[in-house]
Design a protein around this motif. Structure first.
Motif, PDB file in Angstrom:
ATOM      1  N   ALA A   1      20.037  68.538  14.308  1.00 21.12           N
ATOM      2  CA  ALA A   1      18.653  69.571  13.988  1.00 21.12           C
ATOM      3  C   ALA A   1      17.745  68.600  13.816  1.00 21.12           C
ATOM      4  CB  ALA A   1      18.963  70.053  12.773  1.00 21.12           C
ATOM      5  N   GLU A   2      17.954  67.299  13.279  1.00 21.71           N
ATOM      6  CA  GLU A   2      16.951  66.161  13.467  1.00 21.71           C
ATOM      7  C   GLU A   2      16.377  65.745  14.694  1.00 21.71           C
ATOM      8  OE1 GLU A   2      19.872  66.206  11.720  1.00 21.71           O
ATOM      9  OE2 GLU A   2      19.265  66.132   9.383  1.00 21.71           O
ATOM     10  N   GLN A   3      17.408  65.657  15.774  1.00 22.81           N
ATOM     11  CA  GLN A   3      17.158  65.398  17.119  1.00 22.81           C
ATOM     12  C   GLN A   3      16.352  66.296  17.920  1.00 22.81           C
ATOM     13  OE1 GLN A   3      21.178  64.581  18.085  1.00 22.81           O
ATOM     14  NE2 GLN A   3      21.206  62.248  17.706  1.00 22.81           N
ATOM     15  N   LYS A   4      16.435  67.681  17.490  1.00 22.36           N
ATOM     16  CA  LYS A   4      15.951  68.790  18.113  1.00 22.36           C
ATOM     17  C   LYS A   4      14.620  68.685  17.510  1.00 22.36           C
ATOM     18  CE  LYS A   4      19.361  72.218  18.988  1.00 22.36           C
ATOM     19  NZ  LYS A   4      20.072  73.399  18.405  1.00 22.36           N
ATOM     20  N   ARG A   5      14.468  68.287  16.403  1.00 26.56           N
ATOM     21  CA  ARG A   5      12.769  68.234  15.625  1.00 26.56           C
ATOM     22  C   ARG A   5      12.072  67.243  16.200  1.00 26.56           C
ATOM     23  NH1 ARG A   5      15.088  69.960  10.749  1.00 26.56           N
ATOM     24  NH2 ARG A   5      15.458  67.868  10.139  1.00 26.56           N
ATOM     25  N   TYR A   6      12.850  65.887  16.638  1.00 27.99           N
ATOM     26  CA  TYR A   6      12.112  64.818  17.094  1.00 27.99           C
ATOM     27  C   TYR A   6      11.529  65.288  18.620  1.00 27.99           C
ATOM     28  CZ  TYR A   6      11.380  60.023  18.753  1.00 27.99           C
ATOM     29  OH  TYR A   6      10.553  58.889  19.335  1.00 27.99           O
ATOM     30  N   ALA A   7      12.163  65.927  19.259  1.00 29.27           N
ATOM     31  CA  ALA A   7      11.875  66.483  20.351  1.00 29.27           C
ATOM     32  C   ALA A   7      10.526  67.660  20.292  1.00 29.27           C
ATOM     33  CB  ALA A   7      12.837  67.161  21.491  1.00 29.27           C
ATOM     34  N   GLU A   8      10.690  68.341  19.239  1.00 33.81           N
ATOM     35  CA  GLU A   8       9.599  69.237  19.115  1.00 33.81           C
ATOM     36  C   GLU A   8       8.464  68.634  18.486  1.00 33.81           C
ATOM     37  OE1 GLU A   8      11.672  72.029  16.227  1.00 33.81           O
ATOM     38  OE2 GLU A   8      12.684  72.807  17.978  1.00 33.81           O
ATOM     39  N   ASP A   9       8.576  67.649  17.808  1.00 35.75           N
ATOM     40  CA  ASP A   9       7.506  67.060  17.141  1.00 35.75           C
ATOM     41  C   ASP A   9       6.638  66.227  18.304  1.00 35.75           C
ATOM     42  OD1 ASP A   9       8.171  67.986  14.875  1.00 35.75           O
ATOM     43  OD2 ASP A   9       9.236  66.046  14.017  1.00 35.75           O
ATOM     44  N   LYS A  10       7.421  65.878  19.416  1.00 38.04           N
ATOM     45  CA  LYS A  10       6.458  64.960  20.275  1.00 38.04           C
ATOM     46  C   LYS A  10       6.236  65.974  21.530  1.00 38.04           C
ATOM     47  CE  LYS A  10       7.448  60.588  18.984  1.00 38.04           C
ATOM     48  NZ  LYS A  10       6.761  59.507  18.795  1.00 38.04           N
ATOM     49  N   GLY A  11       6.490  67.319  21.445  1.00 35.61           N
ATOM     50  CA  GLY A  11       6.044  68.226  22.168  1.00 35.61           C
ATOM     51  C   GLY A  11       6.921  68.119  23.513  1.00 35.61           C
ATOM     52  N   VAL A  12       8.004  67.769  23.600  1.00 33.96           N
ATOM     53  CA  VAL A  12       8.950  67.372  24.585  1.00 33.96           C
ATOM     54  C   VAL A  12       9.829  68.525  24.832  1.00 33.96           C
ATOM     55  CG1 VAL A  12      10.689  66.037  25.937  1.00 33.96           C
ATOM     56  CG2 VAL A  12       8.557  65.151  24.711  1.00 33.96           C
ATOM     57  N   GLU A  13      10.172  69.307  25.920  1.00 29.74           N
ATOM     58  CA  GLU A  13      11.172  70.145  26.055  1.00 29.74           C
ATOM     59  C   GLU A  13      12.335  69.596  26.826  1.00 29.74           C
ATOM     60  OE1 GLU A  13      11.797  74.388  28.773  1.00 29.74           O
ATOM     61  OE2 GLU A  13       9.870  73.727  28.393  1.00 29.74           O
ATOM     62  N   LEU A  14      13.584  69.641  26.220  1.00 28.45           N
ATOM     63  CA  LEU A  14      14.558  69.116  27.060  1.00 28.45           C
ATOM     64  C   LEU A  14      15.340  70.158  27.400  1.00 28.45           C
ATOM     65  CD1 LEU A  14      15.812  66.557  24.176  1.00 28.45           C
ATOM     66  CD2 LEU A  14      14.440  65.889  26.275  1.00 28.45           C
ATOM     67  N   VAL A  15      15.944  69.996  28.825  1.00 25.09           N
ATOM     68  CA  VAL A  15      17.105  70.746  29.508  1.00 25.09           C
ATOM     69  C   VAL A  15      18.296  70.101  29.147  1.00 25.09           C
ATOM     70  CG1 VAL A  15      17.333  71.925  31.660  1.00 25.09           C
ATOM     71  CG2 VAL A  15      15.210  71.362  31.074  1.00 25.09           C
ATOM     72  N   TYR A  16      19.300  71.044  28.798  1.00 21.79           N
ATOM     73  CA  TYR A  16      20.577  70.813  28.542  1.00 21.79           C
ATOM     74  C   TYR A  16      21.636  71.495  29.573  1.00 21.79           C
ATOM     75  CZ  TYR A  16      18.657  69.537  24.129  1.00 21.79           C
ATOM     76  OH  TYR A  16      18.108  69.170  22.990  1.00 21.79           O
ATOM     77  N   VAL A  17      22.160  70.768  30.336  1.00 21.67           N
ATOM     78  CA  VAL A  17      23.075  71.363  31.370  1.00 21.67           C
ATOM     79  C   VAL A  17      24.533  71.131  31.298  1.00 21.67           C
ATOM     80  CG1 VAL A  17      23.708  71.321  34.037  1.00 21.67           C
ATOM     81  CG2 VAL A  17      21.126  71.042  33.115  1.00 21.67           C
ATOM     82  N   PRO A  18      25.395  71.986  30.672  1.00 21.77           N
ATOM     83  CA  PRO A  18      26.663  71.470  30.379  1.00 21.77           C
ATOM     84  C   PRO A  18      27.379  71.282  31.775  1.00 21.77           C
ATOM     85  CG  PRO A  18      26.256  73.741  29.621  1.00 21.77           C
ATOM     86  CD  PRO A  18      24.933  73.156  30.525  1.00 21.77           C
ATOM     87  N   ILE A  19      28.068  69.953  31.694  1.00 21.00           N
ATOM     88  CA  ILE A  19      28.835  69.400  32.907  1.00 21.00           C
ATOM     89  C   ILE A  19      30.411  69.244  32.721  1.00 21.00           C
ATOM     90  CG2 ILE A  19      26.819  68.475  33.688  1.00 21.00           C
ATOM     91  CD1 ILE A  19      27.628  65.520  32.832  1.00 21.00           C
ATOM     92  N   GLY A  20      30.528  69.293  31.477  1.00 19.57           N
ATOM     93  CA  GLY A  20      32.152  68.976  31.409  1.00 19.57           C
ATOM     94  C   GLY A  20      32.606  69.744  29.873  1.00 19.57           C
ATOM     95  N   LEU A  21      33.779  69.618  29.626  1.00 20.32           N
ATOM     96  CA  LEU A  21      34.490  70.045  28.495  1.00 20.32           C
ATOM     97  C   LEU A  21      35.110  68.759  27.657  1.00 20.32           C
ATOM     98  CD1 LEU A  21      36.155  73.208  29.326  1.00 20.32           C
ATOM     99  CD2 LEU A  21      33.782  72.957  28.494  1.00 20.32           C
ATOM    100  N   GLU A  22      35.339  68.966  26.580  1.00 17.37           N
ATOM    101  CA  GLU A  22      36.163  67.865  25.678  1.00 17.37           C
ATOM    102  C   GLU A  22      36.360  68.478  24.221  1.00 17.37           C
ATOM    103  OE1 GLU A  22      37.934  65.741  25.854  1.00 17.37           O
ATOM    104  OE2 GLU A  22      37.264  63.604  25.415  1.00 17.37           O
ATOM    105  N   GLY A  23      37.640  68.012  23.952  1.00 14.80           N
ATOM    106  CA  GLY A  23      38.082  68.379  22.701  1.00 14.80           C
ATOM    107  C   GLY A  23      37.639  67.532  21.500  1.00 14.80           C
ATOM    108  N   PHE A  24      37.326  68.407  20.235  1.00 15.33           N
ATOM    109  CA  PHE A  24      37.050  67.519  19.275  1.00 15.33           C
ATOM    110  C   PHE A  24      38.447  67.478  18.384  1.00 15.33           C
ATOM    111  CE2 PHE A  24      34.935  67.540  14.667  1.00 15.33           C
ATOM    112  CZ  PHE A  24      34.371  66.488  14.906  1.00 15.33           C
ATOM    113  N   VAL A  25      38.393  66.314  17.940  1.00 14.89           N
ATOM    114  CA  VAL A  25      39.792  66.079  17.580  1.00 14.89           C
ATOM    115  C   VAL A  25      39.958  65.297  16.033  1.00 14.89           C
ATOM    116  CG1 VAL A  25      40.893  66.116  19.807  1.00 14.89           C
ATOM    117  CG2 VAL A  25      40.157  63.726  18.489  1.00 14.89           C
ATOM    118  N   PHE A  26      40.935  65.494  15.322  1.00 17.39           N
ATOM    119  CA  PHE A  26      41.063  64.936  14.202  1.00 17.39           C
ATOM    120  C   PHE A  26      42.549  64.044  14.205  1.00 17.39           C
ATOM    121  CE2 PHE A  26      38.685  68.683  13.254  1.00 17.39           C
ATOM    122  CZ  PHE A  26      37.796  68.271  12.387  1.00 17.39           C
ATOM    123  N   PHE A  27      42.291  62.796  13.668  1.00 20.62           N
ATOM    124  CA  PHE A  27      43.228  61.878  13.575  1.00 20.62           C
ATOM    125  C   PHE A  27      43.618  61.050  12.440  1.00 20.62           C
ATOM    126  CE2 PHE A  27      39.520  59.920  14.720  1.00 20.62           C
ATOM    127  CZ  PHE A  27      39.480  58.478  14.178  1.00 20.62           C
TER     128      PHE A  27
END
Length: 328
Positions: free
Chosen positions: A148-174
């Motif tokens: 949320a903070e990283q999104k706000r940083y872009a918004e505060d700077k007036g920057v629109e970011l484009v997010y293109v999904p390119i791969g998958l990864e598992g979120f794991v616990f160890f």
């Protein structure tokens, strides 16, 4: 009489000292000697193994029809995705495009200090990487989704970011390899981090305190973890948790392919192990996308060319060859 008192005092001091040491041994030493800790020891990626156009690198080679020679987009990203964007440079970019401060790469590249400002490859990791893409010093950032903070940083700077999904990864616990627990449900893990479960015996393990370890705020794994927690709030763990057995989290390939720490093991979630196949078929419960991210106002014509290539059969093969899971 005086001698007897002195002897009693000496024996009393020795006895108290022995009892103190015994208490420390029982309270701390015994637990630490067999507490399955060390599971979340910080690991820095060895960037030397992933330097483009180097004979010593572990980067895969793929046949590609795309070769760029000019207007090269500057690539940066998370530690877990260094093999991906370094492989892109290695297969698509010309030799000599990766440059170092002082003309050579040294071993202390913990935070990307060795890469020169004109290098096509940078390594600022997630937190500084999101700042770099917003501020314009990076063209394409390879990362998990933003906090949320990283999104706000872009918004505060007036920057629109484009997010293109390119791969998958598992979120794991160890956990440590000596920990007898091999499988937990998502609900059990949420309750562990909410500090509703504080002992491994409550989830089928040994009688050991649980030490739930989190990551740096704003990192890709921490942001994904916070989303995983859903309506549960991260609890305040006991100060004694440091003497207990740890549980940590990360992304599958970072643990299995980059860090390769044999002292830890990934555990199954809801009875499903985080193998590449189980991530591909989505049977593993927590599958995350990772993205190629760029500024919408960036006019480098090679950015859409490279993004399209990453989504092509050649690009998806490269992602798979680096150890991740193709999104197509």
């Amino acid at each position: 009489m005086k001698l007897c008192k002195q002897i009693i005092v000496i024996f009393s001091v020795v006895f108290l000292f022995a009892m103190f040491n015994f208490s420390i041994y029982r309270l701390i030493t015994c637990r630490l000697s067999n507490n399955f800790s060390g599971a979340t020891k910080a690991q820095m990626i060895d960037v030397r193994s992933y330097l483009p156009h180097s004979e010593k690198s572990d980067l895969p080679k793929v046949k590609t029809t795309l070769k760029m020679t000019e207007n090269l987009p500057v690539l940066d990203g998370a530690a877990a995705l260094v093999p991906v964007y370094a492989s892109v440079i290695d297969n698509v970019y010309p030799e000599g495009c990766v440059t170092y401060e002082g003309g050579e790469f040294s071993d202390d590249n913990y935070y990307g200090e060795n890469f020169a400002s004109d290098s096509a490859m940078q390594y600022k990791n997630t937190v500084r990487g999101y700042q770099a893409i917003v501020d314009g010093s990076t063209d394409i950032l390879f990362c998990a989704g933003p906090s949320a903070e990283q999104k706000r940083y872009a918004e505060d700077k007036g920057v629109e970011l484009v997010y293109v999904p390119i791969g998958l990864e598992g979120f794991v616990f160890f956990v440590n390899e000596k920990n007898p627990v091999d499988d937990l449900t998502a609900e059990q893990i949420r309750k562990i981090y909410a500090c509703e479960y504080t002992n491994w015996s409550e989830v089928g393990g040994a009688n050991r305190i649980i030490n739930p370890v989190t990551r740096l705020k704003g990192s890709g794994s921490q942001t994904t973890f916070e989303a995983f927690m859903d309506d549960y709030k991260i609890g305040l763990k006991s100060p004694l948790a440091v003497t207990g057995a740890s549980i940590g989290f990360s992304f599958r390939y970072y643990m299995d392919g980059i860090v390769e720490n044999n002292a830890v093991k990934m555990i199954s979630l809801n009875g499903v192990y985080p193998s590449a196949e189980n991530i591909r078929n989505r049977s593993y419960p927590v599958v995350a996308q990772f993205y190629a991210i760029y500024r919408a106002d960036n006019d480098n014509e090679n950015i859409p060319v490279l993004i399209d290539w990453l989504l092509s059969d050649e690009g998806q093969m490269l992602i798979e060859e680096t150890g991740y899971v193709r999104i197509r």
